[in-house]
Scaffold this active site. Structure first.
Site, PDB file in Angstrom:
ATOM      1  N   SER A 156       0.807  -1.227   0.000  1.00 54.28           N
ATOM      2  CA  SER A 156       0.000   0.000   0.000  1.00 54.28           C
ATOM      3  C   SER A 156       0.833   1.267   0.000  1.00 54.28           C
ATOM      4  CB  SER A 156      -0.941  -0.038   1.192  1.00 54.28           C
ATOM      5  OG  SER A 156      -1.685  -1.219   1.104  1.00 54.28           O
ATOM      6  N   ARG A 171       7.623   6.248  -4.198  1.00 55.56           N
ATOM      7  CA  ARG A 171       8.188   6.857  -2.983  1.00 55.56           C
ATOM      8  C   ARG A 171       7.521   6.234  -1.785  1.00 55.56           C
ATOM      9  NH1 ARG A 171       4.610   9.980  -5.436  1.00 55.56           N
ATOM     10  NH2 ARG A 171       2.728  10.279  -4.222  1.00 55.56           N
ATOM     11  N   ASP A 209      -4.108  -1.335  -1.307  1.00 62.80           N
ATOM     12  CA  ASP A 209      -5.200  -1.640  -0.362  1.00 62.80           C
ATOM     13  C   ASP A 209      -6.546  -1.063  -0.807  1.00 62.80           C
ATOM     14  OD1 ASP A 209      -4.227   0.902   0.149  1.00 62.80           O
ATOM     15  OD2 ASP A 209      -3.971   0.637   2.306  1.00 62.80           O
TER      16      ASP A 209
HETATM   17  C1  BGC Z   1      -0.215   5.105   0.176  1.00 68.52           C
HETATM   18  C2  BGC Z   1      -1.323   4.419  -0.581  1.00 68.52           C
HETATM   19  C3  BGC Z   1      -2.261   3.718   0.370  1.00 68.52           C
HETATM   20  C4  BGC Z   1      -2.710   4.645   1.476  1.00 68.52           C
HETATM   21  C5  BGC Z   1      -3.592   3.936   2.496  1.00 68.52           C
HETATM   22  C6  BGC Z   1      -0.774   5.954   1.281  1.00 68.52           C
HETATM   23  O1  BGC Z   1       0.268   6.497   2.043  1.00 68.52           O
HETATM   24  O2  BGC Z   1       0.570   5.882  -0.690  1.00 68.52           O
HETATM   25  O3  BGC Z   1      -0.795   3.482  -1.503  1.00 68.52           O
HETATM   26  O4  BGC Z   1      -3.374   3.244  -0.341  1.00 68.52           O
HETATM   27  O5  BGC Z   1      -1.591   5.189   2.135  1.00 68.52           O
HETATM   28  O6  BGC Z   1      -2.949   2.863   3.062  1.00 68.52           O
END
Ligand code: BGC
Length: 496
Positions: A156, A171, A209
């Site tokens: 995620s 990143r 996610d």
């Molecule tokens: C991430 C996402 C993720 C979200 C919730 C963010 O910091 O970049 O990929 O879906 O957090 O977990």
């Protein structure tokens, strides 16, 4: 209609006039009026579109190569892993069809310091170790020779995907900061460790996610149009049309047509990195400046669980320096040293303060201050903390739903379910009500006298996205592959 002042009730009981005035000032700085919400959403829609353009924008808008809607008939056994902020969850999902599934799972605590280890191998070895433990628990004698268990890897963080089974980390977010992973495809990094252990497991899909939440919920509820996370981080996913994704033009094999749906992981935590429309306070600016990635994730830093505890801490530090609070503790006391520790307070601190039902004595607030800061708060300090928690929680909910407002406006969706997961959504009292109320401000449902129960766009708790969602996505990928259809850019197939 006057704008609701959420903290008034408690703030007005603060006996120190100066402190109560300060709370109202802070409240004003954190207020997001319905007009402001609408402006933010209008800007947000433009930014979502920019993210799909050939030139691109701040919001990555990542096509994740899920080009089918699940319908609950998908079947099979799939492994799924979810690398969260504090745990690694490993799940075996049996998709039974008929919208039914069963899961078996284990959670493994992420060792301290793993989020910022200097050696990336430690992270991928840890994941492979957990997979190994889980695999042999389920199959003490291994599985049939030559067979491979398909694995959906819920990762995620913003990862570009040229195919469904790849993901180059753009990143780190949410306080992860491990060198030599940004710019790398995380799938081979994990597969190398899995292969070293000779485990019969293969990553078949990398999943965000939000995509998991959407697909898992859609497996049982066909009215689901968005998957959302309101947790340590903030993000959303929805289905767009391939024809709308300008940046994919000319880059696809002919089996993916303009009419095909395409699941998009928006990664809208980076909305407004250019600071055009979000009403940032000085505390937000401090959080950004002191973060490992200044200038990134502007929207996330104002709304997500990772930062909410830090917001109240910064305000309390400021009030201490103004000699408004905790005056019986000297600057070199243990208590104040704790107060000056960045990220010492997490969202549970705020959420539980808001959960305190006893507005006379605030026993929960007392307990929390003792537990986290060893401070014995005065009655005024307890009231102050309650007011601040409401102010911060309310702003988080109001801003968070701008992503829903934007995606639904862009896609002209008037009525749907949005499937939500994450610690802030589940644990922060009143978050769901505040979120619904803010959507009503955005879409004008209050003027239409619609009862909250009947709001056309409803945020509902999602099904298990990182388990069931990952499994369903792996199943959809499998079905597409079996038909000989592509799951990525044309160039990714040339290389393969
Ligand atoms: C991430 C996402 C993720 C979200 C919730 C963010 O910091 O970049 O990929 O879906 O957090 O977990």
């Amino acid at each position: 209609m006057p704008i609701a002042k959420p903290a008034n009730q408690v703030a007005s009981t603060i006996t120190s006039q100066h402190l109560s005035d300060r709370v109202l000032e802070i409240q004003d700085a954190f207020e997001v009026s319905p007009t402001k919400l609408k402006q933010i959403v209008a800007h947000f829609v433009e930014e979502l579109k920019k993210g799909l353009s050939a030139k691109g924008g701040n919001i990555p808008m990542i096509p994740v190569w899920v080009m089918d809607y699940p319908n609950g008939t998908e079947t099979g056994d799939y492994l799924a892993i979810d690398l969260g902020g504090t745990n690694l969850r490993v799940v075996l999902v049996h998709l039974l069809g008929g919208q039914k599934f069963e899961t078996e799972q284990e959670k493994y605590h992420l060792p301290k310091g793993m989020r910022t280890t200097r050696n990336r191998d430690e992270l991928f070895e840890f994941i492979a170790d957990c997979l190994e433990k889980f695999f042999y628990k389920l199959h003490p004698n291994g599985i049939e020779k030559g067979a491979l268990l398909p694995l959906g890897f819920t990762f995620s963080y913003p990862a570009s995907q040229t195919r469904i089974d790849t993901g180059v980390l753009q990143r780190w977010t949410k306080g992860f900061d491990i060198p030599n992973v940004e710019g790398e495809d995380v799938v081979p990094l994990l597969m190398d460790k899995i292969n070293e252990k000779k485990l019969p497991i293969k990553v078949v899909a990398l999943i965000n996610d939000t995509a998991g939440a959407l697909v898992a919920s859609r497996y049982t509820d066909p009215t689901t149009e968005m998957g959302l996370i309101f947790g340590t981080g903030v993000n959303g996913a929805y289905y767009d049309r391939v024809g709308n994704i300008e940046k994919l033009k000319g880059k696809l094999l002919p089996d993916i047509t303009d009419d095909s749906p395409m699941l998009i992981n928006c990664e809208y935590g980076s909305f407004d990195n250019e600071h055009e429309s979000l009403p940032r306070t000085k505390y937000d600016i401090l959080i950004d400046e002191q973060s490992p990635r200044p200038g990134q994730q502007a929207f996330e830093k104002m709304t997500a669980g990772y930062y909410l505890g830090e917001l109240i801490r910064l305000i309390l530090v400021e009030l201490y320096e103004e000699k408004q609070v905790f005056q019986k503790y000297s600057k070199d006391s243990e208590q104040i040293k704790l107060l000056y520790t960045p990220y010492l307070l997490d969202t549970s601190f705020l959420a539980e303060i808001e959960g305190d039902q006893d507005l006379e004595n605030f026993p929960e607030v007392v307990r929390l201050f003792q537990e986290f800061l060893k401070i014995e708060p005065t009655l005024d300090e307890r009231r102050l903390s309650r007011a601040l928690s409401e102010i911060i929680g309310n702003r988080s909910a109001r801003l968070s739903v701008c992503g829903i407002g934007a995606a639904c406006t862009k896609m002209n969706i008037k009525k749907c379910h949005c499937a939500a997961d994450g610690s802030v959504f589940h644990k922060y009292p009143k978050f769901p009500e505040r979120a619904a109320d803010s959507l009503a401000d955005i879409f004008g449902w209050k003027e239409e006298n619609i009862h909250p129960r009947n709001y056309p766009i409803q945020i509902v708790p999602s099904q298990d996205g990182s388990g069931v969602g990952a499994a369903v996505i792996a199943a959809l990928a499998h079905a597409r592959q079996a038909k000989g259809l592509s799951l990525g850019l044309a160039e990714a197939y040339k290389k393969a």
